[in-house]
Design an enzyme around this catalytic site. Sequence first.
Site, PDB file in Angstrom:
ATOM      1  N   HIS A   5      37.422  29.936 110.794  1.00  0.00           N
ATOM      2  CA  HIS A   5      38.196  30.840 109.937  1.00  0.00           C
ATOM      3  C   HIS A   5      37.978  30.419 108.482  1.00  0.00           C
ATOM      4  O   HIS A   5      38.776  29.694 107.889  1.00  0.00           O
ATOM      5  CB  HIS A   5      39.678  30.755 110.314  1.00  0.00           C
ATOM      6  CG  HIS A   5      40.553  31.701 109.556  1.00  0.00           C
ATOM      7  ND1 HIS A   5      40.876  32.938 110.044  1.00  0.00           N
ATOM      8  CD2 HIS A   5      41.160  31.596 108.359  1.00  0.00           C
ATOM      9  CE1 HIS A   5      41.661  33.549 109.182  1.00  0.00           C
ATOM     10  NE2 HIS A   5      41.844  32.750 108.146  1.00  0.00           N
ATOM     11  N   ASP A  23      38.259  29.055 120.290  1.00  0.00           N
ATOM     12  CA  ASP A  23      37.305  29.208 119.197  1.00  0.00           C
ATOM     13  C   ASP A  23      37.302  30.666 118.749  1.00  0.00           C
ATOM     14  O   ASP A  23      36.389  31.430 119.037  1.00  0.00           O
ATOM     15  CB  ASP A  23      35.916  28.760 119.656  1.00  0.00           C
ATOM     16  CG  ASP A  23      34.946  28.607 118.499  1.00  0.00           C
ATOM     17  OD1 ASP A  23      35.373  28.748 117.337  1.00  0.00           O
ATOM     18  OD2 ASP A  23      33.764  28.350 118.761  1.00  0.00           O
ATOM     19  N   GLU A  39      40.811  26.988 111.351  1.00  0.00           N
ATOM     20  CA  GLU A  39      40.739  26.925 109.888  1.00  0.00           C
ATOM     21  C   GLU A  39      40.562  25.485 109.416  1.00  0.00           C
ATOM     22  O   GLU A  39      41.338  24.607 109.777  1.00  0.00           O
ATOM     23  CB  GLU A  39      41.997  27.510 109.256  1.00  0.00           C
ATOM     24  CG  GLU A  39      41.904  27.565 107.745  1.00  0.00           C
ATOM     25  CD  GLU A  39      43.062  28.310 107.113  1.00  0.00           C
ATOM     26  OE1 GLU A  39      42.830  28.964 106.096  1.00  0.00           O
ATOM     27  OE2 GLU A  39      44.184  28.236 107.638  1.00  0.00           O
TER      28      GLU A  39
END
Length: 130
Positions: free
Chosen positions: A23, A71, A80
């Site tokens: 992310h 994932d 992130e």
Amino acid sequence: MGKNPMNMSYIVGYGKKFPRHVHHRGASIPNDHKHYSCTGGWKWRDTHNRNPHNITGAMVGGPNHFDQFHDSRTNYNYTEPTLAGNAGLVAALISLTSIAGTSGVDINTIFEAIPPFGPQNPPPPPPWKP
């Protein structure tokens, strides 16, 4: 860094199995020389394709309290790489660097201003006098 129930590294690019759907805007949007707004980047955030770019060395959030890891780029809790999450990793790796003739522990003295975590050893008792 891979010795866990998922048998994967949570550091991008480390080992054979690591997060592929990080992310992160720089990792997930292709370099096509166009500018995309925040909402314009959602089409890449929501895709199931792997990121076009690896941000090698970034540590992602990791597994939940059941040691499960998803994932998925849309679930930032897992994928992130945050500044706060990576700061400790970077500091630890820097402290282990070595140059010929040094011990390899904090040669850059980045930790010398940090006070110790626990109580210090008490001073030795005065010499015994009969």
